[in-house]
Motif scaffolding. Structure first.
Motif, short mmCIF file in Angstrom:
data_model
loop_
_atom_site.label_atom_id
_atom_site.label_comp_id
_atom_site.label_asym_id
_atom_site.label_seq_id
_atom_site.Cartn_x
_atom_site.Cartn_y
_atom_site.Cartn_z
N LEU A 82 -3.93 2.86 5.46
CA LEU A 82 -3.04 2.51 6.70
C LEU A 82 -3.45 3.89 7.73
O LEU A 82 -3.32 4.91 7.12
CB LEU A 82 -1.53 2.56 6.39
CG LEU A 82 -1.30 1.50 5.36
CD1 LEU A 82 0.40 1.62 5.30
CD2 LEU A 82 -1.63 -0.02 5.99
N LEU B 45 4.04 2.51 5.38
CA LEU B 45 3.91 2.06 6.52
C LEU B 45 4.96 2.42 7.55
O LEU B 45 4.47 2.62 8.69
CB LEU B 45 4.59 0.37 6.57
CG LEU B 45 4.38 -0.62 7.60
CD1 LEU B 45 2.78 -0.68 8.12
CD2 LEU B 45 4.83 -2.04 7.21
N VAL C 78 -5.12 -1.42 9.56
CA VAL C 78 -5.36 -1.53 8.11
C VAL C 78 -6.89 -1.58 7.58
O VAL C 78 -7.53 -2.62 8.06
CB VAL C 78 -4.36 -2.73 7.51
CG1 VAL C 78 -4.51 -3.05 6.02
CG2 VAL C 78 -3.07 -2.74 8.22
N VAL D 236 -0.86 -0.48 13.68
CA VAL D 236 -1.43 0.38 12.45
C VAL D 236 -2.45 -0.42 12.00
O VAL D 236 -2.60 -1.70 11.86
CB VAL D 236 -0.20 0.31 11.45
CG1 VAL D 236 -0.77 0.77 9.97
CG2 VAL D 236 1.02 0.96 11.74
N ILE E 267 0.85 -3.25 0.21
CA ILE E 267 1.04 -1.90 0.76
C ILE E 267 2.50 -1.36 0.52
O ILE E 267 3.40 -2.11 0.17
CB ILE E 267 0.98 -1.90 2.20
CG1 ILE E 267 1.88 -2.91 2.85
CG2 ILE E 267 -0.55 -2.25 2.73
CD1 ILE E 267 1.92 -2.91 4.28
N SER F 272 3.31 4.30 10.79
CA SER F 272 3.66 3.71 12.05
C SER F 272 4.34 4.72 13.05
O SER F 272 4.08 4.53 14.34
CB SER F 272 4.37 2.63 11.80
OG SER F 272 5.76 3.11 11.23
#
Length: 199
Positions: A47, A16, A37, A35, A11, A20
């Motif tokens: 995500l 991320l 996945v 989060v 990732i 988030s």
């Protein structure tokens, strides 16, 4: 829906960070406190995070391509973000049996670091059902300041200065980040003419 399985994927740390920002802090809905996945057949990962008012996604594919999934707790996500100074990280999602139950584990390794924790127990909501089918409109929109602030943080995560908003009707609008076509943001706003104003 959480799918039990084993898969390693990579990732992007910017993804991320950006995704988030939509995670919920409401502890009564633990399945939103992280989060989500999704790992796909081509070994890429999508995500997703939402607090019920905003939704952030990256690299999403159709549900039939999912081979593994899990909800990574917000604390784990923040620990990863604090430690990583590169743009990619290998994330290893594995489901391990523990007696007569299943113990959902995630292991993340990068450089000399190795982190692991339990995935959040529960099913992530059908987030694809949140995606609007409406076409772009010229409908006036009212957007809470906190959500505008969130979009600014997304732009900062990708190190860009431009975010494009599109009204899609029904009090909702989507937003995209400059030069980042794989990111998708949705904000559930409110109709301008329904706001109470002081005269």
């Amino acid at each position: 829906k959480t799918i039990r399985g084993y898969k390693m994927t990579k990732i992007n740390i910017q993804d991320l960070k950006a995704v988030s920002l939509a995670s919920s802090k409401d502890t009564t809905r633990r399945y939103l406190n992280g989060v989500f996945v999704e790992v796909y057949k081509d070994n890429t990962a999508g995500l997703i995070a939402t607090n019920g008012h905003i939704l952030h996604t990256t690299n999403i594919q159709p549900p039939e391509n999912i081979i593994s999934s899990g909800i990574v707790p917000s604390k784990m996500v923040q620990d990863i973000i604090k430690l990583i100074n590169k743009t990619t990280v290998e994330i290893d999602i594995e489901i391990l049996p523990a007696g007569n139950k299943w113990s959902d584990k995630i292991n993340v390794s990068f450089d000399s670091h190795n982190l692991n924790c339990n995935l959040i127990d529960g099913n992530f909501p059908d987030w694809r059902g949140f995606l609007p089918e409406n076409k772009p409109t010229n409908e006036p929109m009212a957007i809470a300041y906190e959500y505008l602030e969130s979009t600014a943080k997304v732009a900062k995560a990708y190190k860009v200065s431009c975010v494009q908003f599109t009204s899609v009707g029904s009090g909702q609008f989507t937003f995209k980040v400059l030069n980042t076509p794989h990111f998708y943001g949705l904000i559930m706003g409110m109709n301008w003419d329904k706001i109470n104003t002081k005269k």
